[in-house]
Design an enzyme around this catalytic site. Sequence first.
Site, short mmCIF file in Angstrom:
data_model
loop_
_atom_site.label_atom_id
_atom_site.label_comp_id
_atom_site.label_asym_id
_atom_site.label_seq_id
_atom_site.Cartn_x
_atom_site.Cartn_y
_atom_site.Cartn_z
N LYS A 257 -4.53 -12.63 33.25
CA LYS A 257 -3.86 -12.32 31.98
C LYS A 257 -4.63 -12.95 30.82
O LYS A 257 -4.88 -14.15 30.83
CB LYS A 257 -2.42 -12.85 32.00
CG LYS A 257 -1.72 -12.85 30.62
CD LYS A 257 -0.30 -13.42 30.69
CE LYS A 257 0.33 -13.56 29.30
NZ LYS A 257 1.68 -14.15 29.33
N ASP A 262 -0.07 -15.28 21.90
CA ASP A 262 1.25 -14.73 22.19
C ASP A 262 2.28 -15.27 21.20
O ASP A 262 2.82 -16.36 21.36
CB ASP A 262 1.66 -15.09 23.62
CG ASP A 262 3.02 -14.50 24.01
OD1 ASP A 262 3.53 -13.65 23.24
OD2 ASP A 262 3.54 -14.87 25.07
N LYS A 269 8.58 -15.97 18.91
CA LYS A 269 8.83 -17.32 19.43
C LYS A 269 9.16 -18.28 18.29
O LYS A 269 8.78 -18.04 17.15
CB LYS A 269 7.57 -17.84 20.15
CG LYS A 269 7.26 -17.16 21.46
CD LYS A 269 5.97 -17.72 22.04
CE LYS A 269 5.59 -17.05 23.35
NZ LYS A 269 6.52 -17.30 24.46
N ASP A 280 -2.74 -18.57 26.08
CA ASP A 280 -2.11 -17.53 26.90
C ASP A 280 -3.13 -16.57 27.52
O ASP A 280 -2.75 -15.61 28.19
CB ASP A 280 -1.06 -16.78 26.08
CG ASP A 280 0.09 -16.24 26.93
OD1 ASP A 280 0.32 -16.79 28.02
OD2 ASP A 280 0.74 -15.27 26.49
N ASP A 339 8.52 -10.48 24.29
CA ASP A 339 7.84 -11.71 24.70
C ASP A 339 7.52 -11.73 26.20
O ASP A 339 6.81 -12.60 26.67
CB ASP A 339 8.71 -12.93 24.32
CG ASP A 339 7.90 -14.21 24.24
OD1 ASP A 339 6.65 -14.12 24.30
OD2 ASP A 339 8.51 -15.29 24.09
N GLU A 341 5.45 -9.93 27.75
CA GLU A 341 4.33 -8.99 27.61
C GLU A 341 3.31 -9.11 28.73
O GLU A 341 2.63 -8.13 29.07
CB GLU A 341 3.64 -9.22 26.25
CG GLU A 341 2.59 -10.33 26.19
CD GLU A 341 3.13 -11.72 26.45
OE1 GLU A 341 4.36 -11.92 26.36
OE2 GLU A 341 2.33 -12.62 26.77
N ARG A 343 3.53 -9.49 31.97
CA ARG A 343 3.76 -8.67 33.17
C ARG A 343 3.42 -7.21 32.91
O ARG A 343 3.09 -6.47 33.83
CB ARG A 343 5.21 -8.85 33.65
CG ARG A 343 6.26 -8.39 32.67
CD ARG A 343 7.64 -8.97 32.99
NE ARG A 343 7.70 -10.41 32.66
CZ ARG A 343 8.75 -11.19 32.92
NH1 ARG A 343 9.81 -10.69 33.50
NH2 ARG A 343 8.72 -12.47 32.58
N1 BES Z 1 3.11 -16.71 27.62
C1 BES Z 1 4.49 -16.84 27.86
C2 BES Z 1 4.81 -17.82 28.97
C3 BES Z 1 4.53 -19.28 28.68
C4 BES Z 1 5.54 -20.09 28.21
C5 BES Z 1 3.31 -19.82 28.96
C6 BES Z 1 5.30 -21.42 28.00
C7 BES Z 1 3.06 -21.16 28.74
C8 BES Z 1 4.08 -21.96 28.26
C9 BES Z 1 5.07 -15.49 28.29
O1 BES Z 1 4.48 -14.37 27.73
C10 BES Z 1 6.49 -15.49 27.87
O2 BES Z 1 6.74 -15.52 26.70
N2 BES Z 1 7.39 -15.50 28.85
C11 BES Z 1 8.79 -15.52 28.58
C12 BES Z 1 9.43 -14.47 29.46
C13 BES Z 1 10.86 -14.21 29.14
C14 BES Z 1 11.00 -13.68 27.74
C15 BES Z 1 11.43 -13.21 30.15
C16 BES Z 1 9.32 -16.90 28.91
O3 BES Z 1 8.83 -17.53 29.86
O4 BES Z 1 10.18 -17.36 28.18
ZN ZN Z 2 2.50 -14.58 27.20
MN MN Z 3 5.30 -13.89 25.85
#
Ligand code: BES
Ligand code: ZN
Ligand code: MN
Length: 488
Positions: A257, A262, A269, A280, A339, A341, A343
């Site tokens: 990825k 992000d 966020k 990210d 958010d 994204e 997957r």
């Molecule tokens: N890039 C983030 C995940 C992340 C969070 C990486 C903290 C490193 C540190 C990912 O794209 C994301 O935002 N995931 C969300 C998914 C949720 C909205 C289902 C998450 O983990 O909150």
């Molecule tokens: Zn992300």
């Molecule tokens: Mn995200």
Amino acid sequence: MVRIGVKRTAPEEVDADLLVVGIFSGEDPPEGLSSAAQPAVGSGDFTGKQGQASLLYAGESLAARRLLLIGLGERSSFAPERLRRSAATAARRARTLKARSVAFVMTTPEGSDVRGAARAAAEGAVLGLYTFGKYKTKRDQGEEPEGFDLILGGAEDEEAASRGAEAGARIASGSVLARNLANEPSNTATPEYLADRAREIGDRHGMTVTVLDRAGIEQEGLTGLATVGRSASNAPRFIVLEHRKGGGGKPVVIVGKAVTFDSGGISIKPTAGMEDMKFDMGGGAAVLGAMEAVGSLDLPLDVVAIVPATENLPGGDAFKPGDVLTMPNGKTVEILTTDAEGRLILADALCYARRYDPTAVIDCATLTGACVVALGNHASGLMGNDEDLVAEVQAAGETAGERAWPLPLFEEYTEQIKGDTADLKNSGGRGGGALTAGAFLKEFADFPWAHLDIAGTAYGKKGNAYTTRGATGVPARLLVEFLIGRSA
Ligand code: BES
Ligand code: ZN
Ligand code: MN
């Protein structure tokens, strides 16, 4: 970069600015060093506890200018990872001392051969010296040593040690490349920047490089990437690198990825910590770093790397919660949050991987905050649809010192992401967030597949013996270890 060498000499006769010797808990220093080291050991000041380091000025009894004792901990639990850390500690001390030449007396862990030990030591030395200083206009952190020699004291095979040291340096260079890419801020490290670095890796090592631009991505039907990247003015790229040195048959595919920033998109966020979302793209960085090492080691194996790269930003053209996407394999996905994204772009990459009829696919991604809650910063989350593959990935992580820990993908997690409007939804809610993300990816994995959630391991606030604050390069070395295992 520091030059790693191998020499067979008695430690007391080595001419170096810094001679380094590891000592196990409660044990005596090697014979030739005993008069120099005895005062520190005999007084109880140095006990050999893991991580302990005592700098001594040995005078006449040694040819070297200084002697550094490093604690190796208990002999019974000694492993390559501790050797890696000791070499890193030695290299860092040499840097602060501005020692030009380091002689590191090798200790081979039981159950490991001198080749593996030399590899671990070389990795430790190179990675321990890593810094990301390019944006500091002033810095003083000593001087990196020119030479770091592994000293063989006994009957070890010198040839094997040299091969190990060389491999370790190459593997570490791949990890360094991954760290440099991931540490680079998003105003530099755009999708096109990653594509340029991939082209360089490909040119260096005779790999085939394919880069799809926005139009190519749409044409190929990579809906996830096209949708997430739609509102970004730094346009997305779909990057494919092929290393065909195993006869051109079914390859191992590695997927990373690469969301170069992000923001969360429309589901934006909070401000606090958002700067870390430049990391990210750590999965993509690690995959490119692994390919650098694969090329440099010239592994006799077919390996394909896929890196979907994009920004995730809000904007007038951005995708929105409630939107429905039709993915490349025909499955439909309702967006609950923009958010989630990662997957979406990984699903595209997994669908694309199908055409290679791969023997195994491993994806790595900073995918969920939930994984950080589950495992902290000490292990990557490991999931998959094939028990043997998962075990193989876990073992590679253990050897590399990049730990990955298995998490379940029960049927119930798949239930949790079944959609109301569409086949799937892109979020399964708060409970088991790392696992519902894994369950989502599983819907697109039509081959033996393993998934590494590296949200907690790809970067960190504080480093250890051979990582610094910022990007760790994880899991570049795990991937290389896995691929070495597959090429044997
Ligand atoms: N890039 C983030 C995940 C992340 C969070 C990486 C903290 C490193 C540190 C990912 O794209 C994301 O935002 N995931 C969300 C998914 C949720 C909205 C289902 C998450 O983990 O909150
Ligand atoms: Zn992300
Ligand atoms: Mn995200």
